[in-house]
Motif scaffolding. Sequence first.
Motif, PDB file in Angstrom:
ATOM      1  N   VAL A 227       0.843  -1.198   0.000  1.00  0.00           N
ATOM      2  CA  VAL A 227       0.000   0.000   0.000  1.00  0.00           C
ATOM      3  C   VAL A 227       0.879   1.249   0.000  1.00  0.00           C
ATOM      4  CG1 VAL A 227      -1.758   1.312   1.248  1.00  0.00           C
ATOM      5  CG2 VAL A 227      -1.870  -1.197   1.194  1.00  0.00           C
ATOM      6  N   PRO A 228       1.136   1.837  -1.170  1.00  0.00           N
ATOM      7  CA  PRO A 228       1.879   3.104  -1.214  1.00  0.00           C
ATOM      8  C   PRO A 228       1.002   4.254  -0.722  1.00  0.00           C
ATOM      9  CG  PRO A 228       1.877   1.972  -3.359  1.00  0.00           C
ATOM     10  CD  PRO A 228       0.829   1.336  -2.514  1.00  0.00           C
ATOM     11  N   ILE A 229       1.577   5.133   0.102  1.00  0.00           N
ATOM     12  CA  ILE A 229       0.908   6.359   0.514  1.00  0.00           C
ATOM     13  C   ILE A 229       1.697   7.534  -0.033  1.00  0.00           C
ATOM     14  CG2 ILE A 229       0.241   7.828   2.459  1.00  0.00           C
ATOM     15  CD1 ILE A 229      -0.298   5.344   4.082  1.00  0.00           C
ATOM     16  N   ASN A 230       1.114   8.215  -1.009  1.00  0.00           N
ATOM     17  CA  ASN A 230       1.708   9.406  -1.607  1.00  0.00           C
ATOM     18  C   ASN A 230       1.149  10.652  -0.940  1.00  0.00           C
ATOM     19  OD1 ASN A 230       3.107   8.335  -4.321  1.00  0.00           O
ATOM     20  ND2 ASN A 230       1.162   7.252  -4.061  1.00  0.00           N
ATOM     21  N   ILE A 231       1.956  11.691  -0.864  1.00  0.00           N
ATOM     22  CA  ILE A 231       1.512  12.992  -0.374  1.00  0.00           C
ATOM     23  C   ILE A 231       1.558  13.934  -1.574  1.00  0.00           C
ATOM     24  CG2 ILE A 231       1.912  14.826   1.295  1.00  0.00           C
ATOM     25  CD1 ILE A 231       3.663  12.660   2.823  1.00  0.00           C
ATOM     26  N   LEU A 232       0.445  14.589  -1.862  1.00  0.00           N
ATOM     27  CA  LEU A 232       0.347  15.392  -3.075  1.00  0.00           C
ATOM     28  C   LEU A 232       1.528  16.330  -3.269  1.00  0.00           C
ATOM     29  CD1 LEU A 232      -1.367  16.321  -5.554  1.00  0.00           C
ATOM     30  CD2 LEU A 232      -2.262  18.128  -4.051  1.00  0.00           C
ATOM     31  N   THR A 233       2.147  16.220  -4.443  1.00  0.00           N
ATOM     32  CA  THR A 233       3.125  17.195  -4.902  1.00  0.00           C
ATOM     33  C   THR A 233       2.406  18.091  -5.896  1.00  0.00           C
ATOM     34  OG1 THR A 233       4.988  15.675  -4.608  1.00  0.00           O
ATOM     35  CG2 THR A 233       5.310  17.531  -6.107  1.00  0.00           C
ATOM     36  N   GLN A 234       2.292  19.372  -5.581  1.00  0.00           N
ATOM     37  CA  GLN A 234       1.554  20.293  -6.443  1.00  0.00           C
ATOM     38  C   GLN A 234       2.368  20.589  -7.700  1.00  0.00           C
ATOM     39  OE1 GLN A 234       2.257  20.691  -3.211  1.00  0.00           O
ATOM     40  NE2 GLN A 234       0.511  21.466  -2.051  1.00  0.00           N
ATOM     41  N   VAL A 235       1.916  20.058  -8.836  1.00  0.00           N
ATOM     42  CA  VAL A 235       2.622  20.221 -10.101  1.00  0.00           C
ATOM     43  C   VAL A 235       2.017  21.378 -10.882  1.00  0.00           C
ATOM     44  CG1 VAL A 235       3.233  19.119 -12.300  1.00  0.00           C
ATOM     45  CG2 VAL A 235       3.172  17.756 -10.184  1.00  0.00           C
ATOM     46  N   LYS A 236       2.852  22.335 -11.267  1.00  0.00           N
ATOM     47  CA  LYS A 236       2.379  23.484 -12.024  1.00  0.00           C
ATOM     48  C   LYS A 236       1.772  23.031 -13.344  1.00  0.00           C
ATOM     49  CE  LYS A 236       3.741  28.049 -13.712  1.00  0.00           C
ATOM     50  NZ  LYS A 236       4.865  29.026 -13.878  1.00  0.00           N
ATOM     51  N   GLY A 237       0.584  23.534 -13.636  1.00  0.00           N
ATOM     52  CA  GLY A 237      -0.108  23.168 -14.864  1.00  0.00           C
ATOM     53  C   GLY A 237      -1.233  22.179 -14.659  1.00  0.00           C
ATOM     54  N   THR A 238      -1.257  21.529 -13.477  1.00  0.00           N
ATOM     55  CA  THR A 238      -2.327  20.573 -13.157  1.00  0.00           C
ATOM     56  C   THR A 238      -3.408  21.271 -12.338  1.00  0.00           C
ATOM     57  OG1 THR A 238      -1.352  19.823 -11.079  1.00  0.00           O
ATOM     58  CG2 THR A 238      -0.625  18.706 -13.094  1.00  0.00           C
ATOM     59  N   PRO A 239      -4.601  20.702 -12.266  1.00  0.00           N
ATOM     60  CA  PRO A 239      -5.677  21.311 -11.469  1.00  0.00           C
ATOM     61  C   PRO A 239      -5.354  21.453  -9.988  1.00  0.00           C
ATOM     62  CG  PRO A 239      -6.591  19.730 -13.019  1.00  0.00           C
ATOM     63  CD  PRO A 239      -5.089  19.565 -13.074  1.00  0.00           C
ATOM     64  N   TYR A 240      -4.389  20.682  -9.484  1.00  0.00           N
ATOM     65  CA  TYR A 240      -4.056  20.734  -8.068  1.00  0.00           C
ATOM     66  C   TYR A 240      -2.816  21.581  -7.767  1.00  0.00           C
ATOM     67  CZ  TYR A 240      -7.483  17.085  -6.987  1.00  0.00           C
ATOM     68  OH  TYR A 240      -8.647  16.374  -6.800  1.00  0.00           O
ATOM     69  N   GLU A 241      -2.386  22.402  -8.711  1.00  0.00           N
ATOM     70  CA  GLU A 241      -1.142  23.140  -8.514  1.00  0.00           C
ATOM     71  C   GLU A 241      -1.193  24.103  -7.334  1.00  0.00           C
ATOM     72  OE1 GLU A 241       0.046  26.296 -11.274  1.00  0.00           O
ATOM     73  OE2 GLU A 241      -1.788  25.930 -12.397  1.00  0.00           O
ATOM     74  N   GLU A 242      -2.384  24.550  -6.942  1.00  0.00           N
ATOM     75  CA  GLU A 242      -2.494  25.497  -5.834  1.00  0.00           C
ATOM     76  C   GLU A 242      -3.126  24.890  -4.587  1.00  0.00           C
ATOM     77  OE1 GLU A 242      -4.373  29.073  -7.174  1.00  0.00           O
ATOM     78  OE2 GLU A 242      -2.802  29.513  -8.638  1.00  0.00           O
ATOM     79  N   ASN A 243      -3.237  23.571  -4.539  1.00  0.00           N
ATOM     80  CA  ASN A 243      -3.773  22.933  -3.338  1.00  0.00           C
ATOM     81  C   ASN A 243      -2.892  23.223  -2.125  1.00  0.00           C
ATOM     82  OD1 ASN A 243      -5.843  21.622  -4.805  1.00  0.00           O
ATOM     83  ND2 ASN A 243      -5.663  19.810  -3.510  1.00  0.00           N
ATOM     84  N   ALA A 244      -3.523  23.433  -0.983  1.00  0.00           N
ATOM     85  CA  ALA A 244      -2.767  23.638   0.254  1.00  0.00           C
ATOM     86  C   ALA A 244      -2.112  22.330   0.673  1.00  0.00           C
ATOM     87  CB  ALA A 244      -3.706  24.135   1.352  1.00  0.00           C
ATOM     88  N   ASP A 245      -0.989  22.432   1.382  1.00  0.00           N
ATOM     89  CA  ASP A 245      -0.327  21.239   1.899  1.00  0.00           C
ATOM     90  C   ASP A 245      -1.223  20.521   2.905  1.00  0.00           C
ATOM     91  OD1 ASP A 245       2.028  21.488   0.462  1.00  0.00           O
ATOM     92  OD2 ASP A 245       3.035  22.651   2.019  1.00  0.00           O
TER      93      ASP A 245
END
Length: 331
Positions: A227-245
């Motif tokens: 079970v991998p647990i990833n923590i969002l990396t905000q990638v510029k250009g994607t819909p989540y680029e401005e998500n808060a940590d």
Amino acid sequence: LRRFIDEVPTESEALELFKLKGSKLMELFAVANQVREKYCGNNINVTTLTNAKAGECLEDCKFCAQSIHYATNITTYTLKDKAKIVEEFDRAIKVNGADTFCLVTATRGLVKDDSDYERIIDIAKELKSRNHEIKLCASMGMTDKVTAKGLKEAGIDIYNSNLQTAPSTYGKRVATTHTSEDRLNTLRAAKEAGLEICTGGIVGLGETYEEQIEMAFTLKTLDANVVPINILTQVKGTPYEENADKDMSDILKTIAIFRLILKSSLIKLAAGREKRLKDFMGMAFMCGANSMIVSGYLTTCGRAIEEDLNFIDDIKKLWGASESDVKFEEI
């Protein structure tokens, strides 16, 4: 809390655990660590990702730098030559002492009429012939039982397809070009073909605690091996680029609660651990995690391997593990 060493919390009980603070939170972490030790032992599995085919994926996963739907300016390339992958495989064994090697491709999925299928089968057979003891893993999007069986026969041991989030909110949080059921069907097909399954998710997509618990119990129903647990990396250009940590305590709570639910699964810290966990990374391994990805991810860099290997040695000492307990994997 101690009864959860042997019992699995109900969904409502697991949800209540997210409310813990202070000394009670530390007690949760301690219990999760005891579960890890009891059901998994003191093995630390180290994973390295190899991106065998990068970019121009037709899916619209909102977090992904490799989606053709977003302008992220990553380097793209078709499936690597067999000689290059063999070179990476040999280096993984000789340099890292790896026992698992995984082929990862950016694609909607893999079926027998796919142009890459025969090349992948050929590569898998070659790698297996070079070392039968090394586990092979494939992460190639959606697939079916026939294709999964072909991969199994060629020497693939594990199939990865991350669930990413709660199935009930998959269309909202992740993608619209496919469904959570597509991923679930892939995992079921892989399991029916005799493959181990690797599936986890991402925290930081805006999900609620209820969604995290739904994902954890879905993974339990699947009997996920890894079970991998990833923590969002905000990638510029994607819909989540401005998500808060994601809040630090919520990340650690997620790891601990997942451990109580998924007692014997390998819980692997994946993308985002360096950026978000930072000084708290060691805490993650004292509240249920027992694996991590090193040497970078599919499109982002990790920290120096020397730092991670020193870190692993420190965790091993904290756990009281012997040298033989530390197990290195390459994916």
